[in-house]
Design a protein around this motif. Structure first.
Motif, short mmCIF file in Angstrom:
data_model
loop_
_atom_site.label_atom_id
_atom_site.label_comp_id
_atom_site.label_asym_id
_atom_site.label_seq_id
_atom_site.Cartn_x
_atom_site.Cartn_y
_atom_site.Cartn_z
N THR A 157 67.91 -32.25 27.20
CA THR A 157 67.36 -30.50 27.15
C THR A 157 68.02 -30.18 28.08
OG1 THR A 157 65.87 -30.75 28.70
CG2 THR A 157 64.97 -31.29 26.23
N ASN A 158 68.19 -28.85 28.16
CA ASN A 158 69.71 -28.51 28.86
C ASN A 158 71.01 -28.51 28.88
OD1 ASN A 158 66.06 -28.45 29.78
ND2 ASN A 158 67.26 -26.80 30.19
N VAL A 159 71.34 -28.80 27.96
CA VAL A 159 72.38 -29.24 27.35
C VAL A 159 73.66 -28.33 27.23
CG1 VAL A 159 71.61 -30.24 25.56
CG2 VAL A 159 73.62 -31.08 26.34
N SER A 160 74.93 -28.48 27.36
CA SER A 160 75.70 -27.93 26.86
C SER A 160 77.25 -28.82 26.65
CB SER A 160 76.27 -26.13 27.76
OG SER A 160 77.64 -25.69 27.28
N PHE A 161 77.23 -28.11 24.87
CA PHE A 161 78.70 -29.24 24.22
C PHE A 161 79.93 -28.91 24.84
CE2 PHE A 161 74.88 -31.52 22.32
CZ PHE A 161 75.25 -32.46 22.09
N PRO A 162 80.54 -28.38 24.33
CA PRO A 162 81.69 -28.58 24.78
C PRO A 162 82.15 -27.66 23.50
CG PRO A 162 82.08 -30.61 24.39
CD PRO A 162 80.76 -30.65 24.25
N ILE A 193 80.26 -40.89 35.45
CA ILE A 193 78.77 -41.08 34.87
C ILE A 193 78.92 -42.12 34.47
CG2 ILE A 193 77.11 -39.41 32.90
CD1 ILE A 193 78.25 -36.66 34.22
N THR A 194 80.27 -42.26 33.16
CA THR A 194 80.47 -42.90 32.63
C THR A 194 79.89 -44.10 33.15
OG1 THR A 194 81.42 -41.60 31.32
CG2 THR A 194 81.75 -43.79 30.81
N ASN A 195 80.22 -44.28 34.31
CA ASN A 195 80.89 -45.72 34.92
C ASN A 195 79.50 -45.61 35.64
OD1 ASN A 195 83.63 -46.51 34.08
ND2 ASN A 195 83.82 -44.98 36.80
N ALA A 196 78.82 -45.18 36.28
CA ALA A 196 77.01 -45.14 36.41
C ALA A 196 76.21 -45.69 35.51
CB ALA A 196 76.21 -43.77 36.93
N LEU A 197 76.13 -45.31 34.06
CA LEU A 197 75.25 -45.23 32.99
C LEU A 197 76.32 -46.66 31.84
CD1 LEU A 197 74.50 -41.65 32.20
CD2 LEU A 197 72.84 -43.55 34.11
N ASN A 198 77.23 -47.02 31.95
CA ASN A 198 77.11 -47.77 30.76
C ASN A 198 76.89 -48.89 31.55
OD1 ASN A 198 79.38 -48.21 33.09
ND2 ASN A 198 81.63 -47.78 31.74
N GLU A 215 80.34 -35.05 27.88
CA GLU A 215 81.50 -36.28 27.38
C GLU A 215 81.01 -36.72 27.52
OE1 GLU A 215 85.23 -34.48 26.80
OE2 GLU A 215 84.51 -32.08 26.61
N HIS A 216 81.33 -37.25 29.26
CA HIS A 216 81.40 -38.36 29.77
C HIS A 216 79.32 -39.11 29.51
CE1 HIS A 216 84.68 -38.13 31.75
NE2 HIS A 216 83.99 -37.14 32.27
#
Length: 348
Positions: free
Chosen positions: A238-243, A187-192, A220-221
């Motif tokens: 939205t619809n997000v769960s943090f650690p 996800i990080t690689n896709a969005l950065n 996190e990513h």
């Protein structure tokens, strides 16, 4: 609503296709019994209808090939806002050799569990595709999943898609992430690789459903990518769960030591494990922030009470009431409730 002359009125539902509207037939019967050819409709009406079909056609560019007039009128619409609503569209867009234009907006909507084919599901999809000789007929099932896997999975395909949109300004994602997905770091690689002005990630389920589309590891990513977005003006999650257990680091770490000079609005909805301390720190770290909306946001699970403005101000109780930092919290923060429950949490 499209009105033709005086006697004919057609209602065009969202995401309607020309086939579902009966416009693929040579002739369309009017209420008075006369018949009208689709080709005789005013070009403005045809373009309005065909614009809807771009959202649902598995290969939207095929529509442009029907007629040069359609191509000329629809090409700017198609390339200005890339709308992908299935694995098939995502795959074929990734395989597109050249775009005639530079997209300013990118939307990806994958409903339900369509992206969840990890582990055993990956092997089953690959095996089924190997045994299938009808790729076109199975594009939305085993064959297309195997093709997505061949390209590195959903998040790798998202990166390839965004590489075709180097100047994209608005990104909207409607899809689930899954705890069992080993590719979440992608996800990080896709969005950065992008630097959008507006970013939105919501769940694809109906608004009244309570679900976590963005699982903690994905969160996190995601925030690791957000660190580099210097042009960001609006952020909606939205619809997000943090650690869990809750930590202040994930939400604030993306903003504490990274410049977001034009970020004005943040909307966080249906979120769990968000600490009041992290909310206060978020407001303090982003000097340009004008509005932070917390909608159905909880410091623990959804069975606990929602975060209220008082909870955030309580973390600053060591400050005087006239302190500018407290005033800023009151000015920026909006805590709202959209979904109501019968028991639990705010209901007691």
């Amino acid at each position: 609503m499209v009105k033709l002359g005086i006697t004919l009125t057609w209602s065009l539902p969202d995401h309607a296709s020309t086939e579902r509207l009966g416009l693929c037939d040579d002739m369309t019967r009017l209420p008075n019994g006369d018949q009208m050819s689709f080709q005789t409709l005013p070009i403005e009406v045809i373009i309005s209808i065909l614009t809807l079909s771009l959202d649902v056609h598995p290969v939207p560019s095929n529509i442009l090939r029907v007629h040069s007039t359609w191509n000329k009128a629809l090409a700017p619409i198609l390339t200005s806002h890339i709308r992908l609503g299935s694995l098939t569209q995502l795959y074929f867009f990734v395989k597109t050799s050249k775009l005639h234009g530079k997209p300013k907006a990118f939307s990806l909507r994958l409903p339900g569990g369509s992206i969840h084919f990890t582990g055993r599901a990956r092997a089953e999809a690959t095996l089924a595709a190997f045994n299938s000789g009808h790729a076109e007929e199975k594009a939305e099932s085993d064959w297309i999943k195997a093709k997505i896997i061949d390209n590195g999975g959903i998040w790798a395909c998202l990166r390839l898609a965004l590489l075709k949109c180097p100047v994209v300004e608005r990104i909207s994602l409607q899809l689930h992430s899954f705890l069992s997905d080993p590719d979440l770091p992608k996800i990080t690689n896709a969005l950065n690789i992008v630097n959008p002005r507006s970013f939105k990630w919501t769940g694809p389920d109906p608004g009244h459903h309570i679900s976590a589309a963005i699982v903690p590891k994905a969160t996190e990513h995601l925030f690791r990518a957000i660190k580099s977005w210097t042009k960001l003006e609006q952020l909606t999650l939205t619809n997000v769960s943090f650690p869990s257990p809750p930590s202040i680091c994930v939400l604030t770490g993306a903003f504490a030591f990274h410049s977001h000079p034009v970020l004005r609005e943040i909307h966080i909805g249906q979120a769990v494990f968000v600490t009041p301390e992290s909310v206060a720190a978020l407001i303090m770290n982003i000097s340009s922030l004008e509005t932070l909306t917390l909608e159905d946001t909880y410091s623990a699970s959804i069975w606990e009470a929602r975060i209220r403005q008082g909870n955030v101000l309580a973390t600053l109780k060591y400050l005087n009431d006239d302190d500018e930092r407290k005033k800023r919290v009151n000015q920026v923060l909006r805590c709202t409730a959209r979904l109501e429950r019968i028991i639990g949490g705010d209901r007691g």
